[in-house]
Design a protein around this motif. Structure first.
Motif, PDB file in Angstrom:
ATOM      1  N   LEU A   7      19.162   1.889  18.578  1.00 17.63           N
ATOM      2  CA  LEU A   7      18.698   1.479  17.356  1.00 17.63           C
ATOM      3  C   LEU A   7      17.106   0.761  17.318  1.00 17.63           C
ATOM      4  N   PRO A   8      16.421   0.970  16.055  1.00 15.69           N
ATOM      5  CA  PRO A   8      15.078   0.318  15.870  1.00 15.69           C
ATOM      6  C   PRO A   8      15.067  -1.201  16.377  1.00 15.69           C
ATOM      7  N   PRO A   9      16.030  -1.919  16.092  1.00 19.93           N
ATOM      8  CA  PRO A   9      15.901  -3.405  16.430  1.00 19.93           C
ATOM      9  C   PRO A   9      15.668  -3.491  18.162  1.00 19.93           C
ATOM     10  N   ALA A  10      16.247  -2.652  18.722  1.00 19.97           N
ATOM     11  CA  ALA A  10      16.286  -2.709  20.142  1.00 19.97           C
ATOM     12  C   ALA A  10      14.733  -2.488  20.744  1.00 19.97           C
ATOM     13  N   ALA A  11      14.169  -1.640  20.074  1.00 18.68           N
ATOM     14  CA  ALA A  11      12.829  -1.246  20.380  1.00 18.68           C
ATOM     15  C   ALA A  11      11.780  -2.630  20.216  1.00 18.68           C
ATOM     16  N   LEU A  12      12.142  -2.957  18.898  1.00 18.02           N
ATOM     17  CA  LEU A  12      11.262  -4.374  18.487  1.00 18.02           C
ATOM     18  C   LEU A  12      11.413  -5.473  19.376  1.00 18.02           C
ATOM     19  N   LEU A  27      -5.928  -5.725  28.143  1.00 16.87           N
ATOM     20  CA  LEU A  27      -6.497  -6.881  27.353  1.00 16.87           C
ATOM     21  C   LEU A  27      -6.493  -6.382  25.928  1.00 16.87           C
ATOM     22  N   LYS A  28      -6.581  -5.035  25.584  1.00 22.95           N
ATOM     23  CA  LYS A  28      -6.545  -4.972  24.284  1.00 22.95           C
ATOM     24  C   LYS A  28      -5.817  -3.470  24.008  1.00 22.95           C
ATOM     25  N   ASN A  29      -4.441  -3.961  24.277  1.00 23.05           N
ATOM     26  CA  ASN A  29      -3.517  -2.746  24.200  1.00 23.05           C
ATOM     27  C   ASN A  29      -3.345  -2.661  22.654  1.00 23.05           C
ATOM     28  N   PRO A  30      -3.308  -1.437  22.307  1.00 27.20           N
ATOM     29  CA  PRO A  30      -3.145  -1.201  20.651  1.00 27.20           C
ATOM     30  C   PRO A  30      -1.703  -1.830  20.235  1.00 27.20           C
ATOM     31  N   ILE A  31      -0.543  -1.752  21.024  1.00 27.92           N
ATOM     32  CA  ILE A  31       0.479  -2.121  20.594  1.00 27.92           C
ATOM     33  C   ILE A  31       0.709  -3.766  20.567  1.00 27.92           C
ATOM     34  N   THR A  32       0.823  -3.907  22.159  1.00 26.24           N
ATOM     35  CA  THR A  32       1.072  -5.471  22.531  1.00 26.24           C
ATOM     36  C   THR A  32      -0.001  -6.416  22.047  1.00 26.24           C
ATOM     37  N   VAL A  33      -1.140  -6.193  22.136  1.00 31.19           N
ATOM     38  CA  VAL A  33      -2.274  -7.166  21.792  1.00 31.19           C
ATOM     39  C   VAL A  33      -2.923  -7.008  20.380  1.00 31.19           C
ATOM     40  N   LEU A  34      -3.056  -5.879  19.845  1.00 32.14           N
ATOM     41  CA  LEU A  34      -3.804  -5.566  18.642  1.00 32.14           C
ATOM     42  C   LEU A  34      -2.622  -5.369  17.384  1.00 32.14           C
ATOM     43  N   VAL A  35      -1.141  -4.945  18.019  1.00 35.21           N
ATOM     44  CA  VAL A  35      -0.121  -4.904  17.175  1.00 35.21           C
ATOM     45  C   VAL A  35      -0.177  -3.882  16.130  1.00 35.21           C
ATOM     46  N   LEU A  36      -0.933  -2.675  16.589  1.00 36.22           N
ATOM     47  CA  LEU A  36      -0.724  -1.340  15.942  1.00 36.22           C
ATOM     48  C   LEU A  36       0.227  -0.231  16.314  1.00 36.22           C
ATOM     49  N   GLY A  37       0.442   0.655  15.530  1.00 37.28           N
ATOM     50  CA  GLY A  37       1.361   1.763  15.896  1.00 37.28           C
ATOM     51  C   GLY A  37       2.856   1.396  16.066  1.00 37.28           C
ATOM     52  N   ILE A  38       3.322   0.104  15.622  1.00 41.11           N
ATOM     53  CA  ILE A  38       4.647  -0.081  15.974  1.00 41.11           C
ATOM     54  C   ILE A  38       5.517   0.882  15.330  1.00 41.11           C
ATOM     55  N   CYS A  39       5.330   1.280  14.048  1.00 41.45           N
ATOM     56  CA  CYS A  39       6.310   2.066  13.538  1.00 41.45           C
ATOM     57  C   CYS A  39       6.787   3.155  14.391  1.00 41.45           C
ATOM     58  N   SER A  40       5.668   3.894  14.914  1.00 40.08           N
ATOM     59  CA  SER A  40       6.034   5.353  15.914  1.00 40.08           C
ATOM     60  C   SER A  40       6.765   4.655  17.179  1.00 40.08           C
ATOM     61  N   ILE A  45       3.062   2.279  26.568  1.00 41.98           N
ATOM     62  CA  ILE A  45       4.125   1.291  25.936  1.00 41.98           C
ATOM     63  C   ILE A  45       5.242   2.348  25.496  1.00 41.98           C
ATOM     64  N   LEU A  46       4.922   3.351  24.872  1.00 37.43           N
ATOM     65  CA  LEU A  46       5.955   4.306  24.300  1.00 37.43           C
ATOM     66  C   LEU A  46       6.861   4.709  25.287  1.00 37.43           C
ATOM     67  N   VAL A  47       6.248   4.850  26.330  1.00 33.14           N
ATOM     68  CA  VAL A  47       6.860   5.712  27.552  1.00 33.14           C
ATOM     69  C   VAL A  47       7.844   4.511  28.131  1.00 33.14           C
ATOM     70  N   ALA A  48       7.342   3.451  28.406  1.00 31.74           N
ATOM     71  CA  ALA A  48       7.833   2.033  28.837  1.00 31.74           C
ATOM     72  C   ALA A  48       9.419   2.020  28.192  1.00 31.74           C
ATOM     73  N   LEU A  49       9.158   1.888  26.818  1.00 32.65           N
ATOM     74  CA  LEU A  49      10.239   1.680  25.757  1.00 32.65           C
ATOM     75  C   LEU A  49      11.294   2.969  26.010  1.00 32.65           C
ATOM     76  N   ALA A  50      10.747   3.900  25.816  1.00 31.83           N
ATOM     77  CA  ALA A  50      11.608   5.207  25.949  1.00 31.83           C
ATOM     78  C   ALA A  50      12.635   5.262  27.344  1.00 31.83           C
ATOM     79  N   LEU A  93       8.955   2.173  17.347  1.00 31.40           N
ATOM     80  CA  LEU A  93      10.387   2.116  16.929  1.00 31.40           C
ATOM     81  C   LEU A  93      11.208   3.179  16.868  1.00 31.40           C
ATOM     82  N   ALA A  94      10.290   4.182  16.350  1.00 33.09           N
ATOM     83  CA  ALA A  94      11.063   5.724  15.986  1.00 33.09           C
ATOM     84  C   ALA A  94      11.184   6.879  16.931  1.00 33.09           C
TER      85      ALA A  94
END
Length: 206
Positions: free
Chosen positions: A181-186, A12-25, A139-144, A27-28
């Motif tokens: 590429l970073p856009p894919a992660a976004l 419910l309060k996931n840092p990336i998907t709900v609070l939108v924090l830590g997006i830079c890493s 979220i990082l592991v799912a993206l990777a 993507l990278a």
């Protein structure tokens, strides 16, 4: 201890998907599973133990210098993590590059210290920090997983898609270069947010 402390940061309060924090890493460092997992573990450890330490000393920190104290604690933990990575996982440390050092300024860590650790006991603060780090890492592991599989045909460096499938060997398959590429992660983060909000009634905007 309220189980919400651990469950909410993951869903419910996931840092990336709900609070939108830590997006830079996000993507990278998610082109490969290995650096993504190491980054996830690093942030989880730093988030958990920085919250624990700050909670232990919260009543002795003058309010006017609390941010400085928080940064010193977080920086100490990040330096320890960085040195351990350089000693035991040097190649991954090189892949993560400056992003390990940038954990110091990660909004998730400072946010949990300010929002939770400064007002709660050490053990709940530790759990809260670890849960938020785990939510971030999930979220990082799912993206990777998706990016490495479809971008390189591997998982954790192991060839998963048979080489015989590739067009150079007379097959039909080509790796999707866009995935690394970073856009894919976004785009993938956006899809995860959409799916999560579609199936979680608490997050549906009225």
């Amino acid at each position: 201890m309220d189980k919400k402390i651990f469950i909410e940061p993951i869903f419910l309060k996931n840092p990336i998907t709900v609070l939108v924090l830590g997006i830079c890493s996000a993507l990278a460092v998610t082109t490969k599973l290995e650096p993504a997992i190491v980054m996830a573990l690093s942030v989880t450890i730093v988030t958990g133990f920085s919250s624990f330490i700050i909670s232990l000393i919260r009543n002795t920190i003058p309010n006017r210098i609390r941010i400085i104290v928080q940064l010193v604690v977080v920086a100490m933990l990040v330096i320890l993590v960085d040195q351990i990575l350089q000693a035991y996982a040097y190649e991954v440390s090189k892949q993560l590059s400056v992003f390990v050092g940038l954990i110091i300024t990660n909004c998730i860590i400072m946010g949990r210290i300010e929002a939770y650790a400064l007002g709660n006991k050490p053990i709940p603060s530790l759990v809260d920090g670890l849960a938020n780090g785990f939510g971030y890492g999930l979220i990082l592991v799912a993206l990777a997983f998706v990016r490495e599989l479809f971008g390189s045909g591997t998982l954790y460096g192991i060839q998963v898609i048979p080489l015989s499938w590739y067009s150079v060997n007379g097959g039909f398959y080509e790796n999707n270069g866009f995935m690394i590429l970073p856009p894919a992660a976004l785009i993938l983060v956006g899809l995860i947010i959409w799916i999560q909000r579609s199936f979680t009634k608490e997050l549906i905007e009225k």
